[in-house]
Design a protein around this motif. Structure first.
Motif, short mmCIF file in Angstrom:
data_model
loop_
_atom_site.label_atom_id
_atom_site.label_comp_id
_atom_site.label_asym_id
_atom_site.label_seq_id
_atom_site.Cartn_x
_atom_site.Cartn_y
_atom_site.Cartn_z
N ALA A 104 12.49 -1.55 2.18
CA ALA A 104 11.21 -2.24 2.05
C ALA A 104 10.06 -1.30 2.35
O ALA A 104 10.20 -0.30 3.07
N GLU A 105 8.89 -1.64 1.77
CA GLU A 105 7.68 -0.90 2.14
C GLU A 105 7.39 -1.15 3.62
O GLU A 105 7.50 -2.28 4.10
N LYS A 106 7.02 -0.09 4.33
CA LYS A 106 6.74 -0.21 5.76
C LYS A 106 5.29 0.19 6.02
O LYS A 106 4.83 1.23 5.54
N ARG A 107 4.61 -0.64 6.78
CA ARG A 107 3.22 -0.35 7.14
C ARG A 107 3.02 -0.58 8.63
O ARG A 107 3.56 -1.53 9.20
N PRO A 108 2.20 0.25 9.28
CA PRO A 108 1.86 -0.01 10.68
C PRO A 108 0.85 -1.15 10.78
O PRO A 108 0.15 -1.46 9.80
N TYR A 109 0.78 -1.76 11.93
CA TYR A 109 -0.23 -2.79 12.15
C TYR A 109 -1.61 -2.17 12.00
O TYR A 109 -1.85 -1.02 12.39
N PRO A 110 -2.56 -2.91 11.42
CA PRO A 110 -3.92 -2.37 11.27
C PRO A 110 -4.60 -2.22 12.62
O PRO A 110 -4.27 -2.90 13.58
N SER A 111 -5.54 -1.33 12.68
CA SER A 111 -6.37 -1.16 13.87
C SER A 111 -7.83 -1.28 13.46
O SER A 111 -8.30 -0.50 12.63
N PRO A 112 -8.54 -2.30 13.96
CA PRO A 112 -8.11 -3.29 14.94
C PRO A 112 -7.18 -4.35 14.32
O PRO A 112 -7.12 -4.50 13.10
N MET A 113 -6.49 -5.09 15.20
CA MET A 113 -5.53 -6.09 14.75
C MET A 113 -6.17 -7.24 13.99
O MET A 113 -5.49 -8.00 13.32
N ASP A 149 16.67 -7.38 5.81
CA ASP A 149 17.32 -6.89 4.60
C ASP A 149 16.63 -7.41 3.34
O ASP A 149 16.57 -6.71 2.31
N GLN A 150 16.12 -8.63 3.41
CA GLN A 150 15.50 -9.26 2.24
C GLN A 150 14.00 -8.98 2.14
O GLN A 150 13.38 -9.28 1.11
N ALA A 151 13.41 -8.42 3.17
CA ALA A 151 11.95 -8.22 3.19
C ALA A 151 11.52 -7.20 2.14
O ALA A 151 12.22 -6.22 1.87
N GLU A 152 10.34 -7.45 1.57
CA GLU A 152 9.71 -6.49 0.66
C GLU A 152 8.62 -5.68 1.37
O GLU A 152 8.28 -4.58 0.94
N LEU A 153 8.07 -6.25 2.44
CA LEU A 153 7.05 -5.56 3.24
C LEU A 153 7.38 -5.81 4.72
O LEU A 153 7.54 -6.95 5.14
N ILE A 154 7.48 -4.71 5.49
CA ILE A 154 7.72 -4.79 6.93
C ILE A 154 6.53 -4.16 7.64
O ILE A 154 6.14 -3.03 7.35
N VAL A 155 5.92 -4.92 8.55
CA VAL A 155 4.76 -4.45 9.30
C VAL A 155 5.14 -4.41 10.77
O VAL A 155 5.72 -5.36 11.31
N GLY A 156 4.82 -3.30 11.43
CA GLY A 156 5.16 -3.20 12.85
C GLY A 156 4.55 -1.98 13.49
O GLY A 156 3.87 -1.17 12.84
N ALA A 157 4.77 -1.85 14.78
CA ALA A 157 4.36 -0.64 15.50
C ALA A 157 5.20 0.54 15.01
O ALA A 157 6.32 0.37 14.53
#
Length: 333
Positions: free
Chosen positions: A53-62, A33-41
């Protein structure tokens, strides 16, 4: 790798998502709830549509993840993981850069824990091995008779590939359970004998874990130090060739007294009699086998793979002392 001592932002929240959407503890929910950036699959991000929050996928490659985190260090960051982030998960990668005080972990039920629950077997009785992103032949280093295993898999280490290893090593009678798509409406748990699966592969979902009970005569992989000479590849008749004999190897290993975390050199490794056993029985050490003769190097590589010592036995093609110049300092030679 040096840790980041001047991380400028709040601790990074690392959240295990568990088997079911919404199966999060109060602290994990508050962190999201408090996050400003969420990174995940992508699948994990899609399960959180209500968060602003802003959502971004994990980078490829990790390997690009650290640059992403560093560029957003002043923000409240949450990373989404599967199950327990510290069980063969992203936690190990993060701890190469950040100290435990700069990370907050929110564990959840792991896929293997859930699989054993579905099976109804106590999971503390199992030996755990991740084949995800690791060579399939590394399974050979762990296999023993009459043992219960839980295996994390990937596309290369599929259930049928695991079954073929079991057949090759004399464990074709093993019981195998394949748990697929855990936590989804496509979840499935199937039982099969290793020999049957090796002969007729199943169409399994990419997301799966494998549990197995080793059964069968074995006899291919060693279960105790002192590998019989005839099991090594030397280019000569079984038990012959440039190979330290079994009794000599046992004496050498006893005198070396290998311990976890230590580095050893086997200079003039020949076909790998000493170095293969050294690495196999001390899986948390590192062994460097130095050999110059091309034919011996070939058999050294065969034995390294045959006995599964692929993770911690490094083959160095060259002549001493020149080949030793770039190697890390050893405790024993």
């Amino acid at each position: 790798m040096a840790l980041e001592s001047d991380w400028p932002g709040p601790p990074v929240q690392v959240i295990g998502m568990g088997m079911e959407t919404g199966a999060l503890g109060q602290a994990a929910r508050a962190a999201l709830d408090q996050a400003e950036l969420i990174v995940g699959a992508a699948a994990h991000l899609a399960a959180l549509p209500a968060l602003s929050a802003e959502k971004r996928p994990y980078p490829s490659p990790m390997s690009g993840l650290w640059a992403m985190l560093r560029a957003n260090a002043g923000r409240r960051i949450a990373l989404l993981a599967s199950g327990d982030p510290l069980f063969y998960g992203i936690g190990s990668t993060l701890l190469r850069h950040l100290s435990p005080t700069q990370l907050v972990f929110h564990p959840n039920v792991s896929s293997l824990q859930a699989a054993f629950a579905r099976l109804g077997r106590p999971w503390q009785e199992a030996e755990w091995l991740s084949l995800h992103g690791r060579p399939l032949v590394s399974l050979r280093a762990a296999l023993r008779g009459n043992r219960l295993y839980g295996l994390l898999t990937d596309r290369e280490s599929s259930p049928d590939a695991i079954a073929r290893i079991l057949v090759e090593t004399g464990f074709g009678e093993s019981d195998m359970w394949i748990a697929e798509e855990l936590g989804s409406d496509r979840e499935r748990l199937r039982f099969i004998k290793a020999a049957e699966l090796a002969d007729a592969p199943l169409d399994c979902a990419p997301s799966n874990v494998v549990m197995l009970d080793t059964r069968g005569p074995g006899g291919v992989l060693p279960e105790f130090p002192g590998i019989p000479d005839q099991r090594f590849s030397t280019g000569a008749e079984p038990g012959k060739g440039l190979l330290s004999k079994r009794e000599v190897r046992l004496t050498i290993l006893s005198l070396l007294g290998p311990r976890a975390g230590e580095i050893g050199w086997d200079v003039g490794a020949g076909c790998g009699g000493v170095s293969v056993e050294w690495a196999r029985w001390n899986s948390q050490g590192q062994v460097y086998a130095v050999e110059v003769h091309p034919e011996r190097l070939e058999h050294l590589a065969v034995n390294r793979e045959r006995f599964g010592a692929v993770a911690n036995l490094q083959i160095i093609a060259g002549r001493a002392p020149e080949a030793l110049a770039e190697l890390p300092d050893p405790r024993a030679v």
